[in-house]
Design a protein around this motif. Structure first.
Motif, mmCIF file in Angstrom:
data_model
loop_
_atom_site.group_PDB
_atom_site.id
_atom_site.type_symbol
_atom_site.label_atom_id
_atom_site.label_comp_id
_atom_site.label_asym_id
_atom_site.label_seq_id
_atom_site.Cartn_x
_atom_site.Cartn_y
_atom_site.Cartn_z
ATOM 1 N N LEU A 238 0.798 -1.219 0.000
ATOM 2 C CA LEU A 238 0.000 0.000 0.000
ATOM 3 C C LEU A 238 0.836 1.277 0.000
ATOM 4 N N SER A 239 2.148 1.157 -0.161
ATOM 5 C CA SER A 239 2.998 2.349 -0.219
ATOM 6 C C SER A 239 4.270 1.987 -0.984
ATOM 7 N N ASN A 240 5.188 2.926 -1.029
ATOM 8 C CA ASN A 240 6.465 2.674 -1.699
ATOM 9 C C ASN A 240 7.563 3.414 -0.951
ATOM 10 N N THR A 241 8.775 3.379 -1.503
ATOM 11 C CA THR A 241 9.906 3.984 -0.799
ATOM 12 C C THR A 241 9.775 5.491 -0.682
ATOM 13 N N ARG A 242 8.993 6.125 -1.554
ATOM 14 C CA ARG A 242 8.854 7.586 -1.510
ATOM 15 C C ARG A 242 7.859 8.045 -0.461
ATOM 16 N N ASN A 243 6.835 7.236 -0.156
ATOM 17 C CA ASN A 243 5.819 7.679 0.802
ATOM 18 C C ASN A 243 5.517 6.640 1.879
ATOM 19 N N GLY A 244 6.343 5.621 1.985
ATOM 20 C CA GLY A 244 6.079 4.542 2.923
ATOM 21 C C GLY A 244 6.853 4.664 4.223
ATOM 22 N N PRO A 245 6.688 3.687 5.118
ATOM 23 C CA PRO A 245 7.339 3.711 6.433
ATOM 24 C C PRO A 245 8.776 3.228 6.362
ATOM 25 N N ILE A 246 9.373 3.106 7.524
ATOM 26 C CA ILE A 246 10.805 2.841 7.604
ATOM 27 C C ILE A 246 11.153 1.409 7.226
ATOM 28 N N THR A 247 10.223 0.475 7.362
ATOM 29 C CA THR A 247 10.539 -0.906 7.026
ATOM 30 C C THR A 247 10.852 -1.069 5.535
ATOM 31 N N ILE A 248 10.162 -0.313 4.679
ATOM 32 C CA ILE A 248 10.466 -0.380 3.246
ATOM 33 C C ILE A 248 11.840 0.214 2.971
ATOM 34 N N ALA A 249 12.158 1.327 3.617
ATOM 35 C CA ALA A 249 13.470 1.942 3.423
ATOM 36 C C ALA A 249 14.585 1.027 3.929
ATOM 37 N N LEU A 250 14.346 0.332 5.040
ATOM 38 C CA LEU A 250 15.349 -0.601 5.556
ATOM 39 C C LEU A 250 15.547 -1.765 4.595
ATOM 40 N N ASN A 251 14.468 -2.262 4.010
ATOM 41 C CA ASN A 251 14.598 -3.347 3.031
ATOM 42 C C ASN A 251 15.381 -2.892 1.803
ATOM 43 N N ALA A 252 15.151 -1.657 1.376
ATOM 44 C CA ALA A 252 15.905 -1.133 0.238
ATOM 45 C C ALA A 252 17.377 -0.972 0.578
ATOM 46 N N LEU A 253 17.656 -0.584 1.823
ATOM 47 C CA LEU A 253 19.046 -0.422 2.251
ATOM 48 C C LEU A 253 19.760 -1.759 2.330
ATOM 49 N N ALA A 254 19.080 -2.773 2.849
ATOM 50 C CA ALA A 254 19.722 -4.076 3.067
ATOM 51 C C ALA A 254 19.626 -4.986 1.857
ATOM 52 N N GLY A 255 18.745 -4.691 0.899
ATOM 53 C CA GLY A 255 18.517 -5.606 -0.207
ATOM 54 C C GLY A 255 19.172 -5.193 -1.503
ATOM 55 N N ALA A 256 20.168 -4.363 -1.428
ATOM 56 C CA ALA A 256 20.853 -3.957 -2.655
ATOM 57 C C ALA A 256 21.678 -5.120 -3.207
#
Length: 297
Positions: A238-256
Motif C-alpha cells: 500500500l505504499s512505496n519507498t517515496r511515501n512509505g514507512p521505515i521498514t520499506i526503506a530498511l529493506n531497500a538499504l539491506a537488499g541492494a
C-alpha cells in the motif's frame, strides 16, 4: 556398642538435624539454578545484539564471518551516517503513522469494549464474535481486495492509507483487551451510580470510563504502536519507498545487489530504537494492564 546400635544412632542424628538447614540449602540451590538459567537466556538474547552493534561500527574490510565477534580495530560512524541518510525521511513518516494508529484504534476499542462489557444490548455476544473474527483473517488473503477498496474509497496512498488499514485491523485486538479490562476491573457500582445521576452511555464513557482506562490503554498502545512500526506486508502493498514507512526503506538499504552490512546493521538498530524506547517507558505498566484484564476481582 554393636553395629546395629551405631546405625540407629546415625538415623536418630539425621532425624534430629534441624529441617531449616536442609530447606535453606535447597532454596539456595534453586535460586542458583534459576539465576543461572536467566543469565544464560539473557546472553543468548544479547548475542545477536552484540554482533549488530560491533558490526555497525566496523569498516568494510573488517566485516566477515571469521571476525564477526571481534571488536572494530578502527571505530567509525560512517555506516550510521549512511543508514540515517537512507532512513531519515521515512523515520518521521513512520511516527506520523504509528502514533495515530495506536491512539485511534485504542479509542475505538475502548468504546467497543465498554459497550460490549457493561452496556449490554440484544445480540452483543454475536457482535463481539464477529469483531473477533477479524483477528483470524490472514493479511495475505485480503491484500488484493484491500488495495482495491482503498483505491475506490479514494484515500491518499502512503501513510494515510496505512493509518486507515492498521486502525481497522487493530480494532479486534483492542476491543478484546479493553472489553476484558472493563468486565473484570471497573466496578458495576460505578456504572450504576452514573445512571442514577442521569448520565447516559456516552457521558459515562467520556467522563468516567476513560479516566479509569489507563492500564488497558497502555497495553493496546504498546501493541498497536509496535505492530504498525514493524509492519512490512501492508507497507509493501500500500505504499512505496517515496511515501512509505521505515521498514520499506530498511529493506531497500539491506537488499541492494552489493549490500553494505555495516550500514544494514546500523539501520536495523535505528529502526528498532523507537519500539525499544516505548517498551522501556511503558513496560512497567504493560504486564499490570494485561493482568488487570485477566482476573476477576
Amino acid at each position: 556398642m554393636t553395629a546395629t546400635d551405631l546405625t540407629r544412632s546415625a538415623r536418630a542424628a539425621n532425624h534430629a538435624r534441624p529441617p531449616g538447614r536442609r530447606t535453606g540449602a535447597r532454596a539456595v540451590s534453586a535460586h542458583t539454578a534459576k539465576y543461572t538459567l536467566l543469565i544464560l537466556s539473557v546472553l543468548v538474547v544479547l548475542m545477536p545484539v552484540y554482533v549488530l552493534v560491533v558490526t555497525s561500527f566496523k569498516s568494510g574490510s573488517e566485516i566477515g564471518v571469521t571476525g564477526q565477534w571481534n571488536l572494530p580495530k578502527h571505530w567509525t560512524t560512517a555506516s550510521w551516517d549512511k543508514a540515517w541518510r537512507a532512513l531519515g525521511p521515512s523515520f518521521g513518516r513512520t511516527f506520523q503513522m504509528a502514533i495515530p494508529v495506536a491512539l485511534i484504534s485504542s479509542l475505538i476499542g475502548s468504546a467497543n469494549g465498554f459497550v460490549l462489557s457493561r452496556w449490554r444490548f440484544p445480540g452483543a455476544d454475536l457482535v463481539f464474535t464477529l469483531i473477533l473474527f477479524g483477528m483470524f483473517v490472514p493479511y495475505q488473503a485480503v491484500m488484493i481486495p484491500l488495495r482495491q477498496i482503498v483505491q475506490n474509497i479514494g484515500i491518499t496512498p502512503g501513510i494515510p492509507t496505512l493509518i486507515f488499514v492498521h486502525c481497522v485491523y487493530g480494532i479486534p485486538i483492542c476491543t478484546l483487551i479493553l472489553r476484558n479490562y472493563y468486565a473484570t476491573t471497573v466496578p458495576e457500582e460505578v456504572i450504576e451510580a452514573a445512571r442514577v445521576d442521569g448520565a447516559g452511555m456516552l457521558r459515562t464513557f467520556w467522563s468516567i470510563i476513560l479516566r479509569l482506562s489507563a492500564p488497558g490503554f497502555v497495553v493496546t498502545i504498546i501493541w498497536q504502536f509496535t505492530s504498525a512500526w514493524n509492519d512490512y506486508l501492508f507497507a509493501i502493498f500500500l505504499s512505496n519507498t517515496r511515501n512509505g514507512p521505515i521498514t520499506i526503506a530498511l529493506n531497500a538499504l539491506a537488499g541492494a545487489q552489493s549490500p553494505d552490512y555495516a550500514a544494514s546493521m546500523a539501520g536495523a538498530l535505528i529502526t528498532s530504537l523507537p519500539t525499544l524506547v516505548v517498551y522501556i517507558l511503558l513496560g512497567r505498566w504493560f504486564i499490570g494492564g494485561l493482568m488487570a484484564g485477566s482476573v476477576k476481582n
